[in-house]
Design a protein around this motif. Structure first.
Motif, PDB file in Angstrom:
ATOM      1  N   ASP A  62      24.826  22.238 -10.181  1.00 43.46           N
ATOM      2  CA  ASP A  62      24.740  21.012  -9.387  1.00 43.46           C
ATOM      3  C   ASP A  62      24.022  19.881 -10.103  1.00 43.46           C
ATOM      4  OD1 ASP A  62      26.077  22.248  -7.314  1.00 43.46           O
ATOM      5  OD2 ASP A  62      24.253  22.951  -6.348  1.00 43.46           O
ATOM      6  N   VAL A  63      22.925  20.205 -10.786  1.00 42.51           N
ATOM      7  CA  VAL A  63      22.158  19.145 -11.458  1.00 42.51           C
ATOM      8  C   VAL A  63      22.762  18.830 -12.823  1.00 42.51           C
ATOM      9  CG1 VAL A  63      19.906  18.442 -12.314  1.00 42.51           C
ATOM     10  CG2 VAL A  63      20.061  19.770 -10.204  1.00 42.51           C
ATOM     11  N   LEU A  64      22.865  19.842 -13.691  1.00 43.30           N
ATOM     12  CA  LEU A  64      23.424  19.605 -15.015  1.00 43.30           C
ATOM     13  C   LEU A  64      24.912  19.288 -14.958  1.00 43.30           C
ATOM     14  CD1 LEU A  64      21.508  22.329 -17.008  1.00 43.30           C
ATOM     15  CD2 LEU A  64      21.398  19.875 -17.383  1.00 43.30           C
ATOM     16  N   GLY A  65      25.565  19.655 -13.856  1.00 42.83           N
ATOM     17  CA  GLY A  65      26.959  19.310 -13.684  1.00 42.83           C
ATOM     18  C   GLY A  65      27.185  17.877 -13.255  1.00 42.83           C
ATOM     19  N   ASN A  66      26.098  17.141 -12.969  1.00 43.87           N
ATOM     20  CA  ASN A  66      26.191  15.739 -12.568  1.00 43.87           C
ATOM     21  C   ASN A  66      25.487  14.892 -13.619  1.00 43.87           C
ATOM     22  OD1 ASN A  66      25.697  13.169 -11.398  1.00 43.87           O
ATOM     23  ND2 ASN A  66      25.850  14.025  -9.342  1.00 43.87           N
ATOM     24  N   PRO A  67      26.210  14.290 -14.558  1.00 41.81           N
ATOM     25  CA  PRO A  67      25.576  13.579 -15.678  1.00 41.81           C
ATOM     26  C   PRO A  67      24.659  12.446 -15.246  1.00 41.81           C
ATOM     27  CG  PRO A  67      27.916  13.927 -16.107  1.00 41.81           C
ATOM     28  CD  PRO A  67      27.683  14.309 -14.679  1.00 41.81           C
ATOM     29  N   VAL A  68      24.988  11.767 -14.147  1.00 36.16           N
ATOM     30  CA  VAL A  68      24.148  10.649 -13.695  1.00 36.16           C
ATOM     31  C   VAL A  68      22.782  11.164 -13.253  1.00 36.16           C
ATOM     32  CG1 VAL A  68      23.904   8.810 -11.994  1.00 36.16           C
ATOM     33  CG2 VAL A  68      26.131   9.251 -13.049  1.00 36.16           C
ATOM     34  N   MET A  69      22.769  12.215 -12.457  1.00 39.40           N
ATOM     35  CA  MET A  69      21.496  12.769 -12.000  1.00 39.40           C
ATOM     36  C   MET A  69      20.727  13.395 -13.146  1.00 39.40           C
ATOM     37  SD  MET A  69      22.148  14.410  -8.259  1.00 39.40           S
ATOM     38  CE  MET A  69      22.677  13.383  -6.891  1.00 39.40           C
ATOM     39  N   ALA A  70      21.418  14.107 -14.024  1.00 37.80           N
ATOM     40  CA  ALA A  70      20.735  14.787 -15.123  1.00 37.80           C
ATOM     41  C   ALA A  70      20.047  13.802 -16.061  1.00 37.80           C
ATOM     42  CB  ALA A  70      21.733  15.640 -15.902  1.00 37.80           C
ATOM     43  N   ALA A 105      18.942   8.341  -3.288  1.00 33.17           N
ATOM     44  CA  ALA A 105      18.277   9.646  -3.228  1.00 33.17           C
ATOM     45  C   ALA A 105      17.787  10.059  -4.613  1.00 33.17           C
ATOM     46  CB  ALA A 105      19.223  10.690  -2.654  1.00 33.17           C
ATOM     47  N   ALA A 106      18.644   9.916  -5.619  1.00 32.71           N
ATOM     48  CA  ALA A 106      18.270  10.315  -6.976  1.00 32.71           C
ATOM     49  C   ALA A 106      17.114   9.477  -7.499  1.00 32.71           C
ATOM     50  CB  ALA A 106      19.474  10.195  -7.907  1.00 32.71           C
ATOM     51  N   SER A 107      17.072   8.185  -7.160  1.00 35.62           N
ATOM     52  CA  SER A 107      15.999   7.323  -7.658  1.00 35.62           C
ATOM     53  C   SER A 107      14.643   7.710  -7.088  1.00 35.62           C
ATOM     54  CB  SER A 107      16.310   5.860  -7.326  1.00 35.62           C
ATOM     55  OG  SER A 107      16.189   5.610  -5.928  1.00 35.62           O
ATOM     56  N   TRP A 108      14.653   8.457  -5.970  1.00 38.69           N
ATOM     57  CA  TRP A 108      13.400   8.930  -5.368  1.00 38.69           C
ATOM     58  C   TRP A 108      13.205  10.429  -5.565  1.00 38.69           C
ATOM     59  CZ3 TRP A 108       9.357   6.188  -3.720  1.00 38.69           C
ATOM     60  CH2 TRP A 108       9.539   4.813  -3.562  1.00 38.69           C
ATOM     61  N   GLY A 109      13.948  11.021  -6.500  1.00 38.22           N
ATOM     62  CA  GLY A 109      13.711  12.412  -6.865  1.00 38.22           C
ATOM     63  C   GLY A 109      14.442  13.436  -6.031  1.00 38.22           C
ATOM     64  N   PHE A 110      15.406  13.000  -5.203  1.00 41.81           N
ATOM     65  CA  PHE A 110      16.190  13.939  -4.401  1.00 41.81           C
ATOM     66  C   PHE A 110      17.539  14.122  -5.086  1.00 41.81           C
ATOM     67  CE2 PHE A 110      13.335  11.789  -1.418  1.00 41.81           C
ATOM     68  CZ  PHE A 110      12.715  12.873  -0.823  1.00 41.81           C
ATOM     69  N   PHE A 111      17.695  15.225  -5.821  1.00 41.51           N
ATOM     70  CA  PHE A 111      18.900  15.394  -6.627  1.00 41.51           C
ATOM     71  C   PHE A 111      19.893  16.361  -6.008  1.00 41.51           C
ATOM     72  CE2 PHE A 111      16.804  19.177  -8.075  1.00 41.51           C
ATOM     73  CZ  PHE A 111      15.495  18.808  -8.252  1.00 41.51           C
ATOM     74  N   ASP A 128      18.407  11.131 -15.101  1.00 40.31           N
ATOM     75  CA  ASP A 128      17.286  10.460 -14.431  1.00 40.31           C
ATOM     76  C   ASP A 128      15.974  11.182 -14.742  1.00 40.31           C
ATOM     77  OD1 ASP A 128      15.337  10.043 -12.095  1.00 40.31           O
ATOM     78  OD2 ASP A 128      16.857   8.514 -11.721  1.00 40.31           O
ATOM     79  N   PRO A 129      14.933  10.475 -15.259  1.00 39.07           N
ATOM     80  CA  PRO A 129      13.664  11.136 -15.618  1.00 39.07           C
ATOM     81  C   PRO A 129      12.993  11.831 -14.437  1.00 39.07           C
ATOM     82  CG  PRO A 129      13.771   8.935 -16.564  1.00 39.07           C
ATOM     83  CD  PRO A 129      14.927   9.043 -15.620  1.00 39.07           C
ATOM     84  N   LEU A 130      13.084  11.254 -13.249  1.00 45.94           N
ATOM     85  CA  LEU A 130      12.466  11.870 -12.078  1.00 45.94           C
ATOM     86  C   LEU A 130      13.183  13.160 -11.705  1.00 45.94           C
ATOM     87  CD1 LEU A 130      10.223  11.608 -10.020  1.00 45.94           C
ATOM     88  CD2 LEU A 130      11.740  10.207  -8.606  1.00 45.94           C
ATOM     89  N   VAL A 131      14.503  13.167 -11.843  1.00 48.12           N
ATOM     90  CA  VAL A 131      15.265  14.394 -11.595  1.00 48.12           C
ATOM     91  C   VAL A 131      14.862  15.472 -12.589  1.00 48.12           C
ATOM     92  CG1 VAL A 131      17.576  15.411 -11.649  1.00 48.12           C
ATOM     93  CG2 VAL A 131      17.215  13.205 -10.543  1.00 48.12           C
ATOM     94  N   ALA A 132      14.729  15.092 -13.867  1.00 51.14           N
ATOM     95  CA  ALA A 132      14.330  16.061 -14.890  1.00 51.14           C
ATOM     96  C   ALA A 132      12.963  16.653 -14.577  1.00 51.14           C
ATOM     97  CB  ALA A 132      14.325  15.401 -16.261  1.00 51.14           C
ATOM     98  N   SER A 133      12.008  15.803 -14.203  1.00 50.66           N
ATOM     99  CA  SER A 133      10.664  16.286 -13.890  1.00 50.66           C
ATOM    100  C   SER A 133      10.677  17.211 -12.677  1.00 50.66           C
ATOM    101  CB  SER A 133       9.734  15.098 -13.637  1.00 50.66           C
ATOM    102  OG  SER A 133       8.477  15.529 -13.166  1.00 50.66           O
ATOM    103  N   SER A 134      11.370  16.790 -11.616  1.00 51.20           N
ATOM    104  CA  SER A 134      11.411  17.599 -10.394  1.00 51.20           C
ATOM    105  C   SER A 134      12.134  18.916 -10.640  1.00 51.20           C
ATOM    106  CB  SER A 134      12.105  16.813  -9.280  1.00 51.20           C
ATOM    107  OG  SER A 134      11.412  15.623  -8.999  1.00 51.20           O
ATOM    108  N   SER A 135      13.185  18.885 -11.462  1.00 54.51           N
ATOM    109  CA  SER A 135      13.931  20.114 -11.754  1.00 54.51           C
ATOM    110  C   SER A 135      13.065  21.109 -12.510  1.00 54.51           C
ATOM    111  CB  SER A 135      15.181  19.786 -12.570  1.00 54.51           C
ATOM    112  OG  SER A 135      16.055  18.954 -11.855  1.00 54.51           O
TER     113      SER A 135
END
Length: 319
Positions: free
Chosen positions: A164-172, A287-293, A174-181
């Motif tokens: 779900d995360v690595l399968g979505n290039p836009v979310m992957a 959602a992604a900009s606030w860390g909800f991926f 995002d620095p906040l997504v990376a940190s939260s993941s």
């Protein structure tokens, strides 16, 4: 982000690639043209490799310097970490393949499997200890999960990050997504595998869990909710230990610090949806900009907090 792909029937070429991708190693094969296929995706310090070997491959590997997990889909793997007994992993197993500081050896027996590696500092961040400070340095003490339920949770977390995360290039990206993941994976590992992390606050932690600690922690969270912050960052801002700040939130608000951070981020996403310009954004982007991926989880949490789906709030604003 496109995966790094490797496809070869040359054992020497495969050994060279594996030594660069993991650590220096020697390998052997039981057929004349061994076929090795590897696809690697990365997210911050996390790498997820999907491997397919149609032959028996022996290996002898130097310490990786990273936590290395393995999930097996088909075939079997015989693995031995230096100083431990030999382990046999089969389909459905999710295990610690190797700790960061010890060599290991074994044999892949015509297997399709995933290798997940990440920086051990992620464990330190989640546990709230500083790297190199003994005896607080986090150590994983066994290869297998402490229970079937814990193993299933870790397996689902890995699958979620991979698909779900690595399968979505836009979310992957995002620095906040990376940190939260990274924090999500490290927390799942600490919950699933035996370790030396102590669970309860001591007397000093309980003494420090006073309202002033809580106020300092809340101020830091609210000032930095749009940044990739960790539980260790919150504790440092409150000038207490991680367990003291956790105890303060539990004692006074009946919530964890990261749970409170989630609430603040949810409120930030709510404000962004209410203030969005017509055609200027989407629920997923906010959602992604606030860390909800995970869009589904964000929608569920948003509805629980605000009584309506997030797309309705955005629709009200842009129509």
């Amino acid at each position: 982000m496109q995966p790094l792909l490797f496809d070869s029937r040359d054992l020497g070429q495969t050994e060279e690639f594996l030594s660069q991708a993991y650590a220096k190693m020697s390998i052997g094969g039981d057929v004349s043209r061994p076929h090795t296929q590897i696809a690697r995706r990365t997210l911050g310090s996390i790498s997820v490799d999907q491997l397919n070997l149609n032959y028996g491959m022996s290996y002898d590997v130097d310490p990786l310097g990273k936590v290395c997990l393995c999930t097996v889909q088909t075939g079997s793997i015989v693995n031995q970490v230096a100083g431990d007994e030999e382990e046999v992993f089969g389909p459905g197993d999710v295990v610690l393949f190797a700790p960061p500081d010890r060599p290991y050896k074994g044999e892949i027996r015509r297997s399709r499997y995933d290798i997940i590696m990440f920086d051990p500092d992620l464990l330190q961040q989640v546990a709230g200890t500083e790297p190199g400070h003994k005896p607080e340095t986090v150590r994983l003490l066994g290869a297998r999960p402490i229970s079937d339920a814990a193993g299933r949770h870790l397996e689902r977390t890995i699958a979620y990050l991979r698909d779900d995360v690595l399968g979505n290039p836009v979310m992957a990206a995002d620095p906040l997504v990376a940190s939260s993941s990274g924090q999500l994976l490290a927390a799942a590992v600490l919950a699933a595998l035996p370790s030396n992390v102590r669970a309860a606050p001591d007397a000093a932690d309980r003494r420090d869990a006073h309202p002033q600690t809580l106020r300092r922690a809340i101020a830091y969270i609210e000032d930095n909710a749009d940044a990739p912050i960790t539980i260790a960052d919150i504790a440092a801002a409150a000038r207490v230990s991680v367990r003291a700040v956790q105890h303060a939130f539990r004692r006074h608000l009946d919530i964890t610090p990261l749970g409170y951070l989630n609430q603040v981020r949810l409120a930030g996403a709510h404000t962004a949806l209410r203030e969005a310009e017509s055609g200027g954004t989407t629920v997923t982007a906010v959602a992604a900009s606030w860390g909800f991926f995970h869009p589904g989880r964000f929608a569920r949490d948003y509805r629980a907090a605000y009584g309506r789906p997030p797309q309705d709030t955005l629709k009200d604003r842009v129509t």
